[in-house]
Design a protein around this motif. Structure first.
Motif, PDB file in Angstrom:
ATOM      1  N   ILE A 127      -4.798  -5.400   9.284  1.00 43.10           N
ATOM      2  CA  ILE A 127      -4.512  -4.841   7.962  1.00 43.10           C
ATOM      3  C   ILE A 127      -5.821  -4.805   7.192  1.00 43.10           C
ATOM      4  O   ILE A 127      -6.504  -5.819   7.082  1.00 43.10           O
ATOM      5  CB  ILE A 127      -3.445  -5.664   7.234  1.00 43.10           C
ATOM      6  CG1 ILE A 127      -2.118  -5.533   7.978  1.00 43.10           C
ATOM      7  CG2 ILE A 127      -3.287  -5.201   5.794  1.00 43.10           C
ATOM      8  CD1 ILE A 127      -1.042  -6.441   7.478  1.00 43.10           C
ATOM      9  N   ASN A 131      -2.963  -0.037   8.431  1.00 44.56           N
ATOM     10  CA  ASN A 131      -2.577  -0.895   9.542  1.00 44.56           C
ATOM     11  C   ASN A 131      -3.063  -0.232  10.834  1.00 44.56           C
ATOM     12  O   ASN A 131      -2.606   0.844  11.188  1.00 44.56           O
ATOM     13  CB  ASN A 131      -1.046  -1.055   9.541  1.00 44.56           C
ATOM     14  CG  ASN A 131      -0.546  -1.937  10.676  1.00 44.56           C
ATOM     15  OD1 ASN A 131       0.619  -1.877  11.036  1.00 44.56           O
ATOM     16  ND2 ASN A 131      -1.398  -2.756  11.256  1.00 44.56           N
ATOM     17  N   ARG A 165      -1.006   3.020  12.165  1.00 46.58           N
ATOM     18  CA  ARG A 165       0.420   3.181  11.872  1.00 46.58           C
ATOM     19  C   ARG A 165       0.556   3.474  10.386  1.00 46.58           C
ATOM     20  O   ARG A 165       0.230   2.635   9.552  1.00 46.58           O
ATOM     21  CB  ARG A 165       1.184   1.910  12.231  1.00 46.58           C
ATOM     22  CG  ARG A 165       1.135   1.637  13.723  1.00 46.58           C
ATOM     23  CD  ARG A 165       1.976   0.449  14.112  1.00 46.58           C
ATOM     24  NE  ARG A 165       1.936   0.298  15.571  1.00 46.58           N
ATOM     25  CZ  ARG A 165       2.545  -0.669  16.234  1.00 46.58           C
ATOM     26  NH1 ARG A 165       3.252  -1.580  15.577  1.00 46.58           N
ATOM     27  NH2 ARG A 165       2.477  -0.731  17.547  1.00 46.58           N
ATOM     28  N   TYR A 170       2.713   4.076   7.240  1.00 44.69           N
ATOM     29  CA  TYR A 170       4.040   3.798   6.685  1.00 44.69           C
ATOM     30  C   TYR A 170       4.318   4.704   5.503  1.00 44.69           C
ATOM     31  O   TYR A 170       3.428   4.949   4.688  1.00 44.69           O
ATOM     32  CB  TYR A 170       4.130   2.338   6.229  1.00 44.69           C
ATOM     33  CG  TYR A 170       4.224   1.372   7.377  1.00 44.69           C
ATOM     34  CD1 TYR A 170       3.064   0.967   8.055  1.00 44.69           C
ATOM     35  CD2 TYR A 170       5.443   0.874   7.797  1.00 44.69           C
ATOM     36  CE1 TYR A 170       3.142   0.090   9.117  1.00 44.69           C
ATOM     37  CE2 TYR A 170       5.532  -0.006   8.864  1.00 44.69           C
ATOM     38  CZ  TYR A 170       4.386  -0.395   9.523  1.00 44.69           C
ATOM     39  OH  TYR A 170       4.460  -1.259  10.575  1.00 44.69           O
ATOM     40  N   ALA A 202       8.892   2.196   4.887  1.00 47.70           N
ATOM     41  CA  ALA A 202       8.413   1.218   3.912  1.00 47.70           C
ATOM     42  C   ALA A 202       7.287   1.833   3.107  1.00 47.70           C
ATOM     43  O   ALA A 202       6.640   2.786   3.552  1.00 47.70           O
ATOM     44  CB  ALA A 202       7.906  -0.032   4.617  1.00 47.70           C
ATOM     45  N   HIS A 203       7.087   1.276   1.915  1.00 46.75           N
ATOM     46  CA  HIS A 203       5.920   1.694   1.148  1.00 46.75           C
ATOM     47  C   HIS A 203       4.674   1.262   1.900  1.00 46.75           C
ATOM     48  O   HIS A 203       4.677   0.220   2.550  1.00 46.75           O
ATOM     49  CB  HIS A 203       5.933   1.045  -0.235  1.00 46.75           C
ATOM     50  CG  HIS A 203       6.948   1.638  -1.156  1.00 46.75           C
ATOM     51  ND1 HIS A 203       6.748   2.848  -1.782  1.00 46.75           N
ATOM     52  CD2 HIS A 203       8.168   1.206  -1.539  1.00 46.75           C
ATOM     53  CE1 HIS A 203       7.814   3.128  -2.526  1.00 46.75           C
ATOM     54  NE2 HIS A 203       8.696   2.146  -2.391  1.00 46.75           N
ATOM     55  N   PRO A 204       3.595   2.039   1.827  1.00 48.49           N
ATOM     56  CA  PRO A 204       2.338   1.572   2.408  1.00 48.49           C
ATOM     57  C   PRO A 204       1.930   0.285   1.693  1.00 48.49           C
ATOM     58  O   PRO A 204       2.315   0.077   0.538  1.00 48.49           O
ATOM     59  CB  PRO A 204       1.355   2.700   2.084  1.00 48.49           C
ATOM     60  CG  PRO A 204       2.162   3.858   1.634  1.00 48.49           C
ATOM     61  CD  PRO A 204       3.458   3.332   1.140  1.00 48.49           C
ATOM     62  N   LEU A 205       1.176  -0.562   2.379  1.00 50.00           N
ATOM     63  CA  LEU A 205       0.695  -1.788   1.741  1.00 50.00           C
ATOM     64  C   LEU A 205      -0.263  -1.445   0.615  1.00 50.00           C
ATOM     65  O   LEU A 205      -0.981  -0.444   0.683  1.00 50.00           O
ATOM     66  CB  LEU A 205      -0.022  -2.662   2.771  1.00 50.00           C
ATOM     67  CG  LEU A 205       0.867  -3.514   3.660  1.00 50.00           C
ATOM     68  CD1 LEU A 205       0.033  -4.131   4.766  1.00 50.00           C
ATOM     69  CD2 LEU A 205       1.562  -4.589   2.863  1.00 50.00           C
ATOM     70  N   LYS A 206      -0.257  -2.301  -0.388  1.00 52.73           N
ATOM     71  CA  LYS A 206      -1.188  -2.092  -1.492  1.00 52.73           C
ATOM     72  C   LYS A 206      -2.610  -2.448  -1.065  1.00 52.73           C
ATOM     73  O   LYS A 206      -2.811  -3.233  -0.138  1.00 52.73           O
ATOM     74  CB  LYS A 206      -0.780  -2.965  -2.674  1.00 52.73           C
ATOM     75  CG  LYS A 206       0.254  -2.306  -3.556  1.00 52.73           C
ATOM     76  CD  LYS A 206       0.642  -3.212  -4.691  1.00 52.73           C
ATOM     77  CE  LYS A 206       1.962  -3.872  -4.374  1.00 52.73           C
ATOM     78  NZ  LYS A 206       2.460  -4.739  -5.432  1.00 52.73           N
ATOM     79  N   ALA A 207      -3.566  -1.880  -1.772  1.00 47.10           N
ATOM     80  CA  ALA A 207      -4.966  -2.240  -1.516  1.00 47.10           C
ATOM     81  C   ALA A 207      -5.235  -3.618  -2.093  1.00 47.10           C
ATOM     82  O   ALA A 207      -4.548  -4.060  -3.010  1.00 47.10           O
ATOM     83  CB  ALA A 207      -5.889  -1.210  -2.154  1.00 47.10           C
TER      84      ALA A 207
END
Lengths: 98, 93
Positions: A18, A24, A46, A48, A90-95
């Protein structure tokens, strides 16, 4: 610091990275150094989103600078095989905000 | 070196590491190094429905630079010991 959390045990294994900008990336760990710079082979991203399932983007051989890495996870191949990525939303991960 | 030593004493305990991207990962502390990079075993993400990004990860390495908090076990702090160590550090020895 010989007992530290080195990445030796993950070399030639599939890992899930990550990055600080929330991406990701999955690939085979080929090398690393003190600053957590890593070399990934046969890697893919990947992506999201909430609109559709997870998209795979082929990246190939990649170097990621350590500064830009948040987490390196050992990918459990069996667990991963049971994931239905095309239906995972899912929402993409935050920065990372330092 | 104080926090490095402190975290080394916590190896084997269950901790929750909250990252600067709001992800919180719970697991058993496996090891820590001079940069306070952390390795966790038997990890699970605290809110898996919201963050399914690490569903197939059971062991992970967390870069020290992205750690916001480490939530410790309630009995994970020996305050007297920490006081002594802090004074020793402040004296430069």
């Amino acid at each position: 610091m010989a007992t530290g959390p080195g990445l030796e045990s993950l070399v030639d294994q599939t890992i899930s990275v990550i990055t600080n900008d929330g991406r990701n990336i999955v690939g085979i760990l080929k090398g690393f150094d003190q600053a957590t710079n890593i070399i990934l082979d046969e890697s893919h991203e990947r992506v999201y989103s909430t609109k559709e399932g997870v998209q795979l983007l082929v990246l190939g051989l990649y170097i990621i600078r350590g500064d830009n890495i948040s987490v390196i996870g050992e990918l459990d191949e069996e667990l991963d095989a049971h994931l239905d990525l095309s239906n995972l939303r899912a929402h993409p991960l935050k920065a990372v905000i330092h | 070196m104080l926090f490095f030593s402190y975290f080394k004493d916590l190896v084997g305990r269950e901790v929750t590491v909250e990252l600067k991207n709001d992800l919180a990962i719970r697991g058993t502390l496996h090891s820590v190094d001079q940069y306070l990079n952390i390795k966790l075993e038997n990890t699970r993400v605290v809110d898996q429905d919201k963050y399914p990004h690490m569903l197939s990860v059971r062991n992970c390495f967390i870069r020290g630079s992205v750690v916001r908090y480490v939530q410790l076990p309630p009995d994970g702090v020996d305050v007297d010991l920490l006081h002594d160590a802090t004074r020793r550090e402040a004296r430069g020895g």
